[in-house]
Design an enzyme around this catalytic site. Structure first.
Site, PDB file in Angstrom:
ATOM      1  N   GLU A 198      11.170   8.773  -2.706  1.00 20.94           N
ATOM      2  CA  GLU A 198      12.187   7.750  -2.870  1.00 20.94           C
ATOM      3  C   GLU A 198      11.441   6.438  -2.623  1.00 20.94           C
ATOM      4  OE1 GLU A 198      16.711   6.757  -1.359  1.00 20.94           O
ATOM      5  OE2 GLU A 198      15.214   7.301   0.146  1.00 20.94           O
ATOM      6  N   ASP A 225      12.421  10.826   1.941  1.00 17.75           N
ATOM      7  CA  ASP A 225      13.424   9.788   2.143  1.00 17.75           C
ATOM      8  C   ASP A 225      12.740   8.467   2.503  1.00 17.75           C
ATOM      9  OD1 ASP A 225      16.233   8.882   2.745  1.00 17.75           O
ATOM     10  OD2 ASP A 225      15.376   8.681   4.744  1.00 17.75           O
TER      11      ASP A 225
END
Length: 679
Positions: A375, A338
């Protein structure tokens, strides 16, 4: 008479709590602490500890580690730490001996007494307690992480609890790791190769804005970690570690890998006004990025109040140990990081061209066969899609998402970019020596509209989040198909279903790694909410009472995944040669498309087989609003058979056996995709 506890010096490794013959060894890292106490509890909710032990720095400290062996301590008990030291916020030091602290290496945790709001006000709040894990005797039955190539991967992004928490799921333990195991037949029949689980590190469900908390909302997605080594306890019925492993083992037996969405960029302790849970009270100045001019201020590149100081040597080692633990001890197959660009920020918060922690993760022997997916951006605008510093890492391709969404809603002038995205985004990856498998393609994910909402709403509808509809993205690149939200208009509903099939078809026809959002295969809706992070209710849960339209979409998805699997040419290990005939592009004729035409909305291509026995594919894409009659190239000595046409009603929308064509052209209505196979 009080029990007399027998103590020994203990060892600094392994860190955390380790059961040994006769007792438990405890080890804690806190370089700047001057005094440390260990509290032991028999149960998670006991108001008073069995004992509090102050560690003697002459006997129980080695370098930055505090350690002690407690004879008679037992697995299943709970413990916290207290630490004293300089209380100098201006220097980044926040020691408070009154606070009970969570062990950063905890393997099991309980938040039964935790009250976040009270803790933030400094009026108690309980503490999140670590539990002493029993000696590891889990029987893996020969299981090991799967070693699947990314090019052969179809990712299914899902929330552990939301997958089965709806009453219609029919599982014995809804919303748990065990519930996922019961639904493996659905995943296997769908044909996905890997599940990508939203955060399963123990997180704080109470980490929501004050307004949301007043409405009973909770942190549902889990991007609020408190313990990096502990499975989230609320996803288990009794033993989180064992039940998580049971789920992994069951998925592996079905040939399905497990990728974890890991949040290494921030914690639930937020900024200066956030609660003290563990890291702040032990290693605040080392673990978080602090403003050099005002160390009371936390640098925030995560949008969550703090940022982990990933490229500090101590923190980098901690993160590597965490990932290694989940691979070696929990058998996971990969990680999606993330806001991964935080990993590429230095100790001053500035971007680094060669961040050590990224290289450390990439070259770690323990992670050699582990899928790594970044990401490749963060909340402060550090965008690295196509420029991620790791070589074997894959990246969430945000440009693919945005380009395909715009094209799918009918925007013109995008043919060149759409072709590049379908072909694997060589403009991002080829010059760096990477391959199509370095890009993870997606049209929807947990963050944003579901696929059905993408074709049903022009605007976000996040009122239920109690933030005045200000949260969530505004640039959704969606089209409501003529009516905002719910409708019973059969024409609108038919076109919405057609457009949903278009998105799914193009995703699975693209080079690279496709990722589906759980529930898109059955047209799940969040009623226009594009930021359902706090919605632990039927707005987010997967409803298993599938409507006829949902079952039709499920069949279409299964068959398109099967098509991808039987065509190696859709999973090419290398990019197309610039001047080769591996793929040929057409417009509305059998000539090269009008790449620069701002009104062009029709794109067709022929994909040759990767092996001599693989038949070619031909694809027609008409994102104009009106019908087009499109010529088909010669397939001699074979003939084209229609495999799918998104404009047709089920079951004619996908026909794996193929439908023989009568002539050399095909009438494709507006907003349609048709797929042909030469046989």
């Amino acid at each position: 008479m009080a029990k007399k506890w027998v103590l020994e010096a203990g060892d600094r490794f392994p860190q955390g709590a380790t059961v040994r013959p006769g007792g438990v060894n405890f080890s804690l890292l806190s370089r700047r602490a001057t005094r440390v106490w260990l509290r032991l509890y028999r149960d998670a909710t006991d108001p008073r500890p069995l004992v509090e032990i102050e560690l003697d720095p002459r006997e129980n400290r080695t370098y930055a580690w505090w350690h002690v062996f407690v004879a008679g301590a037992q697995a299943g008990w709970y413990y916290t730490w207290r630490a004293d030291g300089p209380s100098e916020p201006a220097e980044g030091l926040r020691f408070d001996p009154q606070r009970e602290l969570l062990d950063p290496w905890a393997r099991l945790v309980s938040d039964a007494l935790w009250h976040r709001a009270d803790a933030m006000r400094g009026v108690g709040g309980g503490a999140i307690r670590a539990q002493i894990a029993a000696t590891d005797d889990y029987d893996w039955d020969g299981d090991a992480p799967l070693k699947r190539s990314l090019s052969d991967t179809v990712v299914y992004e899902m929330h552990v609890a939301g997958f089965t928490r709806h009453p219609s799921s029919g599982v014995k333990a809804p919303g748990t790791y065990a519930g996922v195991s019961e639904k493996i037949p659905h995943l296997a029949a769908l044909g996905v190769s890997d599940v990508e689980l939203l955060p399963v590190f123990a997180f704080d469900p109470q980490d929501v804005p004050t307004g949301g908390a007043a409405f009973g909302l909770s942190n549902y997605w889990g991007y609020s970690p408190v313990a990096f080594f502990a499975p989230h306890p609320r996803f288990a019925t009794k033993d989180p570690r064992r039940e998580f492993r049971d789920m992994v083992k069951a998925l592996h037996k079905a040939g399905i890998g497990v990728i974890l969405d890991v949040v290494l960029n921030h914690t639930s302790e937020n900024g200066a006004d956030g609660p003290v849970i563990g890291f702040k009270g032990l290693v605040n100045d080392e673990f978080y990025l602090l403003d050099a001019e005002d160390r009371t201020r936390y640098l925030d590149f995560s949008g969550c109040g703090n940022t982990v100081r990933c490229n500090d040597p101590l923190v980098g080692q901690y993160l590597l140990e965490c990932l290694t633990f989940w691979v070696r001890e929990m058998h996971v197959d990969g990680f999606r990081f993330d806001l991964a660009s935080v990993l590429a920020r230095g100790q001053d918060g500035e971007p680094m061209p060669a961040p050590p922690v990224v290289a450390t993760i990439e070259f770690a022997e323990a992670l050699a066969d582990t899928r790594l997916i970044a990401e490749a951006w963060d909340a402060a605008g550090f965008y690295q899609v196509g420029n991620w510093p790791g070589f074997r890492w894959a990246e969430w391709n945000g440009r693919y998402r945005d380009t395909l969404r715009r094209f799918l809603r009918g925007e013109g002038g995008l043919l060149g970019e759409v072709a590049t995205r379908i072909a694997g985004s060589s403009d991002f990856y080829a010059l760096a020596g990477k391959v199509p498998g370095n890009g993870v393609n997606f049209v929807t994910c947990h963050d944003g509209f579901t696929l059905w909402d993408l074709v049903s709403y022009n605007e976000k509808h996040n009122e239920a989040n109690a933030e005045g509809n200000r949260d969530g993205r505004d640039d959704n690149f969606s089209w409501n198909t003529g009516v905002e939200g719910d409708t019973d208009d059969p024409i609108v509903l038919s076109l919405r279903g057609q457009r949903a099939r278009n998105a799914l078809a193009l995703l699975l026809l693209s080079q690279g790694v496709p990722m589906l959002l759980a529930g898109d295969e059955v047209l799940r809706t969040q009623r226009g909410n594009n930021n359902a992070y706090c919605q632990d209710n039927d707005l987010s849960w997967l409803d298993w009472s599938f409507s006829p339209a949902a079952r039709q979409m499920l069949r279409f998805t299964r068959e398109l995944i099967a098509l991808r699997k039987r065509h190696p040419s859709l999973r090419r290990p290398r990019f197309f040669a610039p001047d080769g005939d591996e793929i040929r592009w057409y417009g509305e004729t059998l000539e090269v498309p009008s790449w620069d035409d701002p009104q062009a909305r029709v794109l067709c291509f022929t994909l040759s087989g990767l092996t001599p026995d693989e038949p070619p594919l031909h694809v027609l894409i008409n994102m104009a609003s009106t019908l087009r009659t499109l010529p088909l190239p010669s397939a001699l000595p074979r003939e084209w058979r229609r495999i799918a046409d998104t404009t047709l009603p089920a079951p004619d929308d996908v026909t794996p056996a193929g439908v023989r064509l009568r002539d050399a052209q095909y009438r494709l209505p507006g907003h349609g995709v048709a797929i042909f196979e030469a046989r």
